[in-house]
Design a protein around this motif. Structure first.
Motif, mmCIF file in Angstrom:
data_model
loop_
_atom_site.group_PDB
_atom_site.id
_atom_site.type_symbol
_atom_site.label_atom_id
_atom_site.label_comp_id
_atom_site.label_asym_id
_atom_site.label_seq_id
_atom_site.Cartn_x
_atom_site.Cartn_y
_atom_site.Cartn_z
ATOM 1 N N ALA A 174 7.537 24.181 17.056
ATOM 2 C CA ALA A 174 6.488 25.177 17.326
ATOM 3 C C ALA A 174 6.443 25.530 18.811
ATOM 4 N N GLY A 175 6.529 24.525 19.684
ATOM 5 C CA GLY A 175 6.537 24.792 21.115
ATOM 6 C C GLY A 175 7.741 25.611 21.541
ATOM 7 N N CYS A 176 8.906 25.310 20.984
ATOM 8 C CA CYS A 176 10.121 26.062 21.313
ATOM 9 C C CYS A 176 10.019 27.513 20.852
ATOM 10 N N LEU A 177 9.416 27.733 19.681
ATOM 11 C CA LEU A 177 9.281 29.097 19.169
ATOM 12 C C LEU A 177 8.381 29.932 20.076
ATOM 13 N N VAL A 178 7.251 29.372 20.465
ATOM 14 C CA VAL A 178 6.320 30.121 21.317
ATOM 15 C C VAL A 178 6.929 30.365 22.692
ATOM 16 N N LEU A 179 7.401 29.295 23.335
ATOM 17 C CA LEU A 179 7.948 29.429 24.679
ATOM 18 C C LEU A 179 9.223 30.271 24.680
ATOM 19 N N GLY A 180 10.089 30.058 23.696
ATOM 20 C CA GLY A 180 11.328 30.822 23.623
ATOM 21 C C GLY A 180 11.087 32.301 23.419
ATOM 22 N N PHE A 181 10.096 32.643 22.575
ATOM 23 C CA PHE A 181 9.776 34.057 22.342
ATOM 24 C C PHE A 181 9.257 34.710 23.619
ATOM 25 N N LEU A 182 8.369 34.035 24.340
ATOM 26 C CA LEU A 182 7.811 34.599 25.562
ATOM 27 C C LEU A 182 8.892 34.772 26.636
ATOM 28 N N LEU A 183 9.727 33.758 26.817
ATOM 29 C CA LEU A 183 10.781 33.855 27.825
ATOM 30 C C LEU A 183 11.811 34.928 27.472
ATOM 31 N N ALA A 184 12.169 35.007 26.196
ATOM 32 C CA ALA A 184 13.129 36.034 25.779
ATOM 33 C C ALA A 184 12.539 37.433 25.963
ATOM 34 N N LEU A 185 11.248 37.590 25.720
ATOM 35 C CA LEU A 185 10.585 38.878 25.967
ATOM 36 C C LEU A 185 10.717 39.284 27.426
ATOM 37 N N VAL A 186 10.433 38.348 28.326
ATOM 38 C CA VAL A 186 10.495 38.651 29.758
ATOM 39 C C VAL A 186 11.912 39.012 30.174
ATOM 40 N N ILE A 187 12.890 38.222 29.721
ATOM 41 C CA ILE A 187 14.279 38.477 30.113
ATOM 42 C C ILE A 187 14.782 39.807 29.565
ATOM 43 N N ALA A 188 14.399 40.144 28.333
ATOM 44 C CA ALA A 188 14.941 41.327 27.679
ATOM 45 C C ALA A 188 14.224 42.618 28.062
ATOM 46 N N PHE A 189 12.904 42.551 28.313
ATOM 47 C CA PHE A 189 12.145 43.792 28.451
ATOM 48 C C PHE A 189 11.417 43.948 29.779
#
Length: 293
Positions: free
Chosen positions: A89-104
């Motif tokens: 669960a922690g990886c999903l939340v943190l990974g989604f937020l970090l990927a959002l920042v890197i991609a957009f």
């Protein structure tokens, strides 16, 4: 104009149009099957066989009865499950937020950070745990700075030897395994949808919720399934943190085999761990296939 007729290309000596001889197919199939059986199936068969041979001799399910009835096994099973679920669960939340920042979110070095995610996947888990020990350990940088400034006898950061330290280490290490499929999914997202939503007055949270998140769900499911399997079998992080009272199934196998010399009991726990892992891996493959991974 004369029509050009292309001949079927031969692959390993056979053409695609001609049937492969049965003997030749058998000849090419046997070596990989033999290697698979020798290096993978045979050791597993030995583990299963040993789990059915108690120290008293003979063949019985007594080792399974003894292990399943023990408080240590139930505690290890519960610890393994909740740590794996919480870390995922922690990886999903943190990974989604970090990927959002890197991609957009445009910022200098975004491409370098995305490449570093790929490099990070090759790091061993104990290396990340060792880095956390240098920072938050009892004699780490954070505690050392605190004692230097305040003159206290010890620093306030003592959580690495608790389940929360294991959780932090696993989230830190496995988050890139979620980010990788997310970044791949975001790279295929039609930016015209984002521009259209923005031109209609949609704010960033709404765009993320209604445009980006639905496209990211298959990648999130695939990455989360993989992280769940990896966390379930993680051994190095728990061992290197030295967390007191944190005994997972892999740690219980180590304890029974190395510390107690209870090899049938260790094999029983290993068999249970393998069955759970295979079941979760099957789930991961189904989710990955549906996500196109």
């Amino acid at each position: 104009m004369a029509e050009v007729v292309r001949k079927p290309r031969a692959v390993l000596g056979w053409s695609r149009s001609s049937p492969r001889p049965h003997g030749a197919r058998l000849l090419w199939t046997l070596p990989p099957i033999a290697l698979l059986g020798l290096f993978f199936l045979y050791p597993l068969a030995l583990v299963v066989q040993q789990s059915l041979h108690p120290d008293t001799g003979g063949t019985s399910f007594q080792p399974y009865t003894d292990v399943f009835a023990s408080e240590a096994f139930r505690h290890a099973l519960w610890t393994t499950v909740w740590l794996a679920l919480a870390s995922t669960a922690g990886c999903l939340v943190l990974g989604f937020l970090l990927a959002l920042v890197i991609a957009f979110v445009p910022f200098p070095g975004a491409k370098a950070v995305a490449r570093f995610v790929d490099v990070f996947l090759s790091f061993p888990s104990f290396l990340i745990t060792l880095a956390l020990l240098f920072i938050y350990g009892s004699v780490g940088m954070a505690n050392g700075l605190w004692t230097d400034v305040t003159g206290a006898g010890e620093g306030p950061f003592q959580f690495l030897t608790t389940p929360w330290g294991v959780l932090l280490a696993e989230v830190t290490y496995f988050t890139p395994f979620v980010m990788r499929p997310l970044l791949a999914a975001f790279s295929q997202l039609d930016t015209a949808q984002l521009e259209a939503a923005s031109s209609l007055g949609a704010r960033a949270p709404r765009i993320v919720r209604q445009v980006i998140l639905p496209e990211a769900l298959p990648a999130l499911a695939a990455g989360g399934s993989l992280v769940l399997v990896l966390c379930l079998n993680e051994f190095g992080i728990v061992l290197f943190t030295g967390a007191k009272g944190v005994t997972t199934l892999p740690m219980l196998v180590y304890s029974k085999a190395i510390l107690e010399s209870d090899y049938p009991g260790a094999c029983v726990v290993a068999v249970v761990n393998v069955l759970i892992s295979v079941g979760l891996y099957g789930l991961y493959r189904v989710v990955s296939r549906r996500a196109g991974a």
